[in-house]
Design an enzyme around this catalytic site. Structure first.
Site, PDB file in Angstrom:
ATOM      1  N   HIS A   4       1.160  -1.324   0.118  1.00  0.00           N
ATOM      2  CA  HIS A   4      -0.155  -0.125  -0.138  1.00  0.00           C
ATOM      3  C   HIS A   4       1.030   1.425   0.434  1.00  0.00           C
ATOM      4  CE1 HIS A   4      -2.422  -3.100   2.742  1.00  0.00           C
ATOM      5  NE2 HIS A   4      -3.441  -2.457   2.235  1.00  0.00           N
TER       6      HIS A   4
ATOM      7  N   ASP B 149       2.848   1.686   3.400  1.00  0.00           N
ATOM      8  CA  ASP B 149       2.956   1.134   4.443  1.00  0.00           C
ATOM      9  C   ASP B 149       5.038   1.613   3.367  1.00  0.00           C
ATOM     10  OD1 ASP B 149       1.051  -0.670   4.805  1.00  0.00           O
ATOM     11  OD2 ASP B 149       1.187  -1.629   2.471  1.00  0.00           O
TER      12      ASP B 149
HETATM   13  C1  XUL Z   1      -7.837  -6.739   3.627  1.00  0.00           C
HETATM   14  C2  XUL Z   1      -6.734  -6.663   2.883  1.00  0.00           C
HETATM   15  C3  XUL Z   1      -5.818  -6.267   2.802  1.00  0.00           C
HETATM   16  C4  XUL Z   1      -5.796  -5.947   1.175  1.00  0.00           C
HETATM   17  C5  XUL Z   1      -5.328  -5.157   0.599  1.00  0.00           C
HETATM   18  O1  XUL Z   1      -8.030  -7.854   4.956  1.00  0.00           O
HETATM   19  O2  XUL Z   1      -6.842  -7.991   2.808  1.00  0.00           O
HETATM   20  O3  XUL Z   1      -4.575  -6.168   3.037  1.00  0.00           O
HETATM   21  O4  XUL Z   1      -4.955  -7.410   0.869  1.00  0.00           O
HETATM   22  O5  XUL Z   1      -5.965  -3.933   0.698  1.00  0.00           O
END
Ligand code: XUL
Ligand code: CO
Length: 438
Positions: free
Chosen positions: A103, A106
């Protein structure tokens, strides 16, 4: 020379099933061919930045516990971001995993303003870009965190407030640009808070229309910048909200069709999200694959007794076999891969635990793949399924499937035919055959 964050761990190698080395693969042999393709190409394993590097193991009852030296050596958030990138690439390289996912928030800290956040991201992405080239690592997908900052507490694209929608659009635009810059093979949308906690204060139709419009804008922007990566939606039924709009594979499919998006998106199916929706991973994968929208996998598992999204590492050979059966049946990944969206337990406080977790997950999938391949080659289960539907290859079945009979014609046939014969589904036999290979 960057600091070494995993001293005592060298490159993880395949040593075969008799090895007792905890830092070796017993079953995952990247180059070994199974069903005509190398294991590395079957799985396209990825590790995720958020759980590996940033999730300290906090839960609703207490803070993080993990020893993560990359997060503590520097007092400056950008210094931490640089150290963490070093640690992530050391981890990926030693593990031998060729893909990663992140993300925006992150990898780089959120600044005091959106412009500062953009600048922070650009600086860290330049470092990541170099490291990708040095190590031959590729970005499986990037994404934007539209759920942690309090501004998104009522949703992002589905927020009741247009200012929040605009902010989310700006954040996704930037996250797409940096994903493009890193030659990402995909971009994922997980609707972290796109849902509701209470229907009485929610204009559901309006929120869904906004989400549809938002994703259509993303498609337009993708074309504008020439980003060729695959878009994914990641279904999840609840948590953090009581109801998430992207509930499961079928709900996402209906949503994509309603808003004219079905040709631009595939699904990123996550094991514990499927089980939270009351399905199995097998179900959501099969639904997505048979509708041509299976894109990628977030691998993990829940805990049978806890009932929330524990994101544990997959260990069940039965489950990995079922996943591999779907992948083999539908021709495997095109752009996607198998990302471990999984975190070590709160008591697994040592950096080396990250290696044990991923080695175990990769070995579990390698075994599942080999079992599934033997099962497909054997062909007994496939034959039982073929026989079960063989009526559709005969006169009556053919005419129905060709649309040649209406209700009146079918009534005439049923009235003049004997009671349909009861035929066994052979569930136990099929379970026995599968267990022969496990
Ligand atoms: C949350 C989840 C996230 C997504 C990316 O449950 O799985 O980490 O994969 O936003
Ligand atoms: Co996920």
């Amino acid at each position: 020379m960057a600091r070494e964050y995993f001293p005592g761990v060298s490159a993880i190698r395949y040593e075969g099933p008799d090895s007792k080395n905890p830092l070796a693969f017993k079953h995952y042999n990247p180059k070994e061919k199974v069903a005509g393709k190398s294991m590395a190409d079957h799985f396209r394993f990825a590790a995720c930045y958020w759980h590996c590097m940033k999730n300290g193991g906090g839960d609703p009852f207490g803070p993080g516990t993990r020893n993560m030296p990359w997060n503590t050596a520097s007092s400056d958030p950008m210094g931490v971001a640089r150290d963490t990138m070093d640690a992530m690439f050391e981890f990926l390289t030693k593990l031998g995993v060729k893909f990663w996912c992140f993300h925006d928030r992150d990898i780089a800290p959120e600044g005091r303003t959106l412009a500062e956040s953009h600048r922070n991201l650009d600086q860290i992405v330049a470092i990541a870009k170099k490291k990708q080239i040095e190590t031959g690592t590729q970005l499986l997908w990037g994404t934007a965190n539209l759920f942690s900052n309090p501004r998104y507490m009522s949703g992002a694209a589905t927020s009741p407030f247009p200012e929040v929608f605009a902010y989310a659009a700006a954040q996704v635009k930037k996250a797409m640009e940096v994903t493009h810059e890193l030659k990402g093979q995909g971009y994922t949308f997980w609707g972290g808070r796109e849902g509701y906690d209470m229907l009485l204060n929610t204009d559901m139709k309006r929120e869904l229309d906004h989400l549809g419009a938002f994703l259509n804008m993303a498609v337009d922007f993708k074309k504008k910048i020439g980003f060729k990566g695959q878009f994914y939606i990641e279904p999840k039924p609840k948590e953090p909200t009581k109801h998430q709009y992207d509930f499961d594979a079928a709900a996402c499919h209906a949503f994509l069709m309603t808003y004219g998006l079905v040709n631009d998106f595939k699904l990123n199916i996550e094991a514990n999200h499927a089980t939270l929706a009351g399905h199995s991973m097998h179900h959501d994968l099969e639904y997505a694959a048979s509708n041509g929208i299976l894109g990628s996998i977030d691998a993990n598992r829940g805990d049978e007794l806890l009932g929330w999204d524990t994101d544990q590492f997959p260990t069940s050979i039965y489950e990995t076999t079922l996943v591999s059966l779907v992948l083999l049946k539908h021709g495997g990944f095109k752009t996607g891969g198998l990302n471990f969206d999984a975190k070590v337990r709160r008591q697994s406080v040592d950096p080396v635990d990250l290696f044990y977790a991923h080695i175990g997950g990769m070995d579990a999938f390698a075994r599942g793949l080999k079992i599934a391949a033997r099962c497909v080659k054997d062909g007994r289960i496939e034959k039982l399924v073929r026989d079960r539907y063989n009526g559709w290859g005969k006169d009556l079945g053919k005419k129905i499937e060709a649309g040649k009979l209406d209700f009146t014609a079918l009534e005439k046939i049923a009235l003049s035919s004997p009671e349909p014969e009861a035929r066994s589904g052979r569930q136990e036999l099929i379970e026995n055959i599968l267990n022969e290979y496990i």
